[in-house]
Scaffold this motif. Structure first.
Motif, PDB file in Angstrom:
ATOM      1  N   ALA B  31       0.838  -1.198   0.000  1.00  0.00           N
ATOM      2  CA  ALA B  31       0.000   0.000   0.000  1.00  0.00           C
ATOM      3  C   ALA B  31       0.876   1.253   0.000  1.00  0.00           C
ATOM      4  N   GLU B  32       1.928   1.245   0.779  1.00  0.00           N
ATOM      5  CA  GLU B  32       2.847   2.393   0.846  1.00  0.00           C
ATOM      6  C   GLU B  32       3.527   2.619  -0.500  1.00  0.00           C
ATOM      7  N   LYS B  33       3.886   1.512  -1.183  1.00  0.00           N
ATOM      8  CA  LYS B  33       4.564   1.610  -2.491  1.00  0.00           C
ATOM      9  C   LYS B  33       3.588   1.741  -3.645  1.00  0.00           C
ATOM     10  N   ASN B  34       2.301   1.713  -3.317  1.00  0.00           N
ATOM     11  CA  ASN B  34       1.251   1.811  -4.342  1.00  0.00           C
ATOM     12  C   ASN B  34       1.341   0.652  -5.344  1.00  0.00           C
ATOM     13  N   ARG B  35       1.528  -0.562  -4.830  1.00  0.00           N
ATOM     14  CA  ARG B  35       1.594  -1.758  -5.683  1.00  0.00           C
ATOM     15  C   ARG B  35       0.633  -2.833  -5.170  1.00  0.00           C
TER      16      ARG B  35
END
Lengths: 337, 457
Positions: B31-35
């Motif tokens: 979620a933090e890396k948007n993946r």
């Protein structure tokens, strides 16, 4: 070539070499018990492992030179604090590799007046004397003459055995450690013991007389031997002249010049004799086995190893470098704080 | 409630908690890396794991767990541990890896998920099966293990999702791999309470390396491996073979890369935008420093967790046991004769002594130990119940290494339970004599499970 040298001196290359070795070792150790022994054997015999190790040493050297230049430019004092530890480690690794791949060694069991000559040596040395390390622990129970020993567990190994080797000109005293370097070869004692003098007679005729190198020390240890061409098996150990008990501690008084032996003589399944005997020996089957004054033997290890001195030098550098590096880290931490 | 039912529940719970922890951190990280798209191959891999576990449960023999799965769990830990070091150094400025193509990421996540979970799950499934067979209570054990596994899996993820993806800010790839290796290290054991974590086996493995390295160095230095040295020299040599020295070296070897990473991170120059000046530049620098400190938190946590675990008691029971290597012996005309004392040992010293005899290509291990009443107990290094992993000694007990049951030394020689199987041996003032046939018979009974049948009513 320039690109190759630049890559070799990069931290990335060194990281991969070390990481690759770790991966190789862990993989081998996971599925095989003696991974490190296999690696050392590979250093001795496997050209691929030898080549990779040489590349590792070269990369280490190039990285050390590159880093040393950077440290020196930043601070000559900092360079002095930092360089000894990695340099020592590199020298140690070089010595390790040299020892693993170039070392020659032999083990020879010798007594007084015997010669020792390893396969790489041109000349032999003669064993002039063997001191089996009883000195300094003589019994003080007041019985003169024979060498006696008050043995209780642990006391026996508090003294180092020595052997005196000689060539035509010089004498050399060899102990257990450190090894003695004599004409390019290292000598040291690995083990020592008593060799009872054994005489086998049939009537008045002596059919066999020799020393039998047995593992009878510390007193109480048992060893077995056979005589060539005779169907007998012998089990022997030193028997004390007497046992002294003080509270829960027991110690035996042993005579090492004319010892008593606890002896068992076996022929096939039959025990012909089982008891204690002195020099007069025992009779069985028309034969007589008697004993005369034992000799001392030592197991000498000889080694031709160009890497040993390099290992010692590397260890000395690391021993000096570790506290210097600790000082450097402390100074860096104070500076940042 | 039976201890074994609790143990089965604990094994199930441990596997569930590992899965939930990994799932939560991975979900937060993505979620933090948007993946978020990479969760799909993770779930796909996770669905394969129960199938592999079921196959192991129904088809694989117990010896497979010992001989293959147990070392495999340790090896997987090493892979993730090494991977974390590589990625951490990559993030600290050392360009070790090429860029990974997008097309490779999804299959990599799928395969790594299976590789990470399958050995532990299969090993735990086989352990549960062994537990039910050993204690002859299949249904309670399986229900207990199932409850321990399924309840957390059902209840925890929805609860954690309410926390949102808080954890992701602390993780880059290196930190995430380090987290995975920490979970593996602390919960990767497959021997129930006897070995819950991988710490004892990792410690044993690295200590063996340290011991072998020190020993080889002493061989090269021509230090005799025998007490013919002066006592002072022998005591000095003994320091390097002591367990304290090895334990500290092992800890330093495991943690040194992470200290190096933290040092490198702190020393990296701040890459502020080239055109920023004054307050903007200071703000950018502060943000970078805060981010680096945040990313150092999992590493520091790893260092702390490992250090605490290393020096705490429970996880290292097996490595604290005195477990000598068996000395090989031979038989002469069908009799094995072992002297009570020789220059290298004294059987009456109150310590555990082990010997091995090669019988039809197989190594049969037996033990000798002086009891408090002065008599010598001679037994097989195996009991009637457990897998024959042998015994160690601690204090006044011998301990079954498989189930960690302590057996008072006074009871050696008595048959039954977890006691080592007694051997008919003749003990004289000088030696022990055991018939080779006696060893062969007792060992055959253990291997064939006949000793197990004898205790069934």
């Amino acid at each position: 070539m320039k690109t190759f040298m630049r890559f070799l001196s990069s931290p990335v290359c060194f990281f991969y070499l070390v990481g690759g070795w770790v991966a190789y070792y862990v993989t081998t150790a996971t599925w095989h018990d003696e991974a490190f022994a296999l690696f050392v054997e590979g250093l001795d015999k496997n050209p691929l492992i030898q080549a990779l190790f040489v590349v590792f040493l070269l990369s280490g050297l190039c990285n050390l030179i590159r880093a040393s230049i950077a440290w020196y430019r930043k601070s000559p004092f900092g360079f002095l604090l930092r360089v000894f530890l990695p340099a020592g480690a590199l020298v140690f690794m070089l010595g390790f590799f040299m020892s693993a791949s170039l070392r020659q060694s032999e083990r020879t069991l010798v007594g007084e007046d015997m010669e020792v000559q390893s396969r790489w040596q041109k000349e032999a040395l003669t064993v002039r004397s063997v001191d089996a390390a009883f000195g300094g622990a003589l019994d003080s129970v007041g019985e003169p003459g024979a060498l006696k020993y008050l043995y209780s567990a642990g006391a026996y190994f508090s003294h180092e055995p020595k052997a005196v080797l000689a060539d035509d000109g010089e004498s050399f005293e060899v102990g257990a450690f450190p090894p003695k370097r004599i004409k390019g070869t290292y000598y040291h004692i690995l083990n020592f013991g008593l060799a009872p003098g054994i005489r086998l007679s049939r009537g008045e005729d002596v059919v066999l007389e020799d020393y039998m190198a047995l593992q009878l020390l510390p007193p109480g240890a048992e060893d077995r031997f056979e005589l060539p061409l005779y169907p007998y098996k012998f089990v022997a150990r030193l028997a004390p002249l007497r046992v002294i008990s003080k509270g829960r501690t027991e110690a035996g008084v042993y005579d090492f010049k004319s010892p008593n032996y606890a002896l068992t003589v076996i022929k096939g399944e039959e025990v012909l004799f089982d008891g204690e005997t002195g020099a007069e020996g025992v009779s069985f089957d028309g034969m007589r086995l008697s004993f005369f004054e034992p000799a001392h033997w030592v197991l000498l290890e000889t080694a031709k190893d160009p890497g040993l001195a390099v290992i010692v030098f590397g260890l000395a550098l690391m021993a000096a470098g570790a506290p210097l590096r600790a000082i450097h880290l402390l100074l860096w931490a104070f500076k940042r704080a | 409630m039976s201890l074994f039912i609790i143990e089965a529940a604990a094994v199930g719970l441990k596997e569930a908690l590992k899965a939930v922890a990994v799932w939560y951190v991975f979900w937060s990280f993505l979620a933090e890396k948007n993946r978020p798209g990479l969760m799909a191959p993770f779930y796909a891999g996770a669905l394969i794991v129960p199938l592999i576990s079921a196959a192991a449960f129904f088809f694989l023999p117990p010896v497979f767990a010992r001989g293959f799965i147990s070392p495999l769990t340790g090896y997987v830990f090493f892979v993730f541990f090494a991977g974390s070091i590589v990625w951490l150094f990559q993030s600290a400025g050392l360009r070790l890896l090429p860029a990974i193509g997008e097309g490779l990421l999804r299959p990599a996540v799928f395969l790594l998920t299976i590789a990470y979970f399958a050995p532990d799950a299969a090993g735990s499934a086989m352990f549960t099966r062994g537990l039910s067979e050993m204690k002859e209570m299949a249904l309670p054990v399986y229900l207990s293990a199932g409850a321990g596994l399924l309840l957390p899996l059902a209840l925890l993820p929805p609860a954690l999702k309410r926390l949102r993806a808080q954890a992701g800010r602390y993780f880059d790839t290196g930190q995430f791999l380090l987290f995975l290796s920490l979970v593996k290290l602390l919960g990767g054991g497959i021997k129930g309470f006897a070995e819950f974590s991988l710490i004892p086996s990792v410690e044993r493995g690295v200590m063996k390396f340290v011991h072998d390295f020190v020993h080889q160095t002493f061989v090269f230095l021509l230090v005799p491996d025998h007490p013919v040295l002066r006592t002072s020299a022998w005591n000095f040599v003994g320091i390097f073979f002591g367990s304290n020295f090895a334990r500290w070296v092992v800890l330093i070897l495991l943690l040194a890369p992470f200290f190096a990473f933290i040092l490198m991170s702190l020393r990296l120059p701040l890459e502020v935008p080239a055109d920023s000046t004054g307050a903007a530049m200071r703000k950018a620098g502060a943000a970078i420093r805060r981010n680096r400190l945040r990313k150092a938190v999992p590493v520091l946590f790893f260092i702390l967790a490992v250090s605490v675990s290393w020096f705490s008691g429970k996880g290292r029971e097996a490595s604290r046991l005195y477990n000598p290597a068996p000395k090989p012996v031979v038989s002469d005309k069908g009799i094995v004769v072992i002297p009570l004392s020789d220059p290298t040992m004294d059987l009456m010293d109150g310590r555990l002594h082990k010997f091995s005899l090669l019988l039809e290509g197989e190594s049969v291990v037996f033990i000798a130990l002086r009891k408090p009443d002065g008599r010598l107990a001679v037994c097989l290094d195996a009991c009637e119940i457990c897998a024959p992993e042998g015994y160690g000694q601690t204090g006044g007990n011998v301990v079954c290494i498989y189930c960690m049951t302590p057996i008072p030394v006074e009871t050696l020689g008595e048959k039954g339970g977890c006691n080592p199987i007694p051997l008919a041996a003749s003990v004289s003032e000088r030696d022990i004599r055991i018939a080779e046939a006696e060893l062969a018979l007792r060992w055959r009974d253990v291997k064939s499970g006949k000793t197990k049948e004898e205790i069934r009513p």
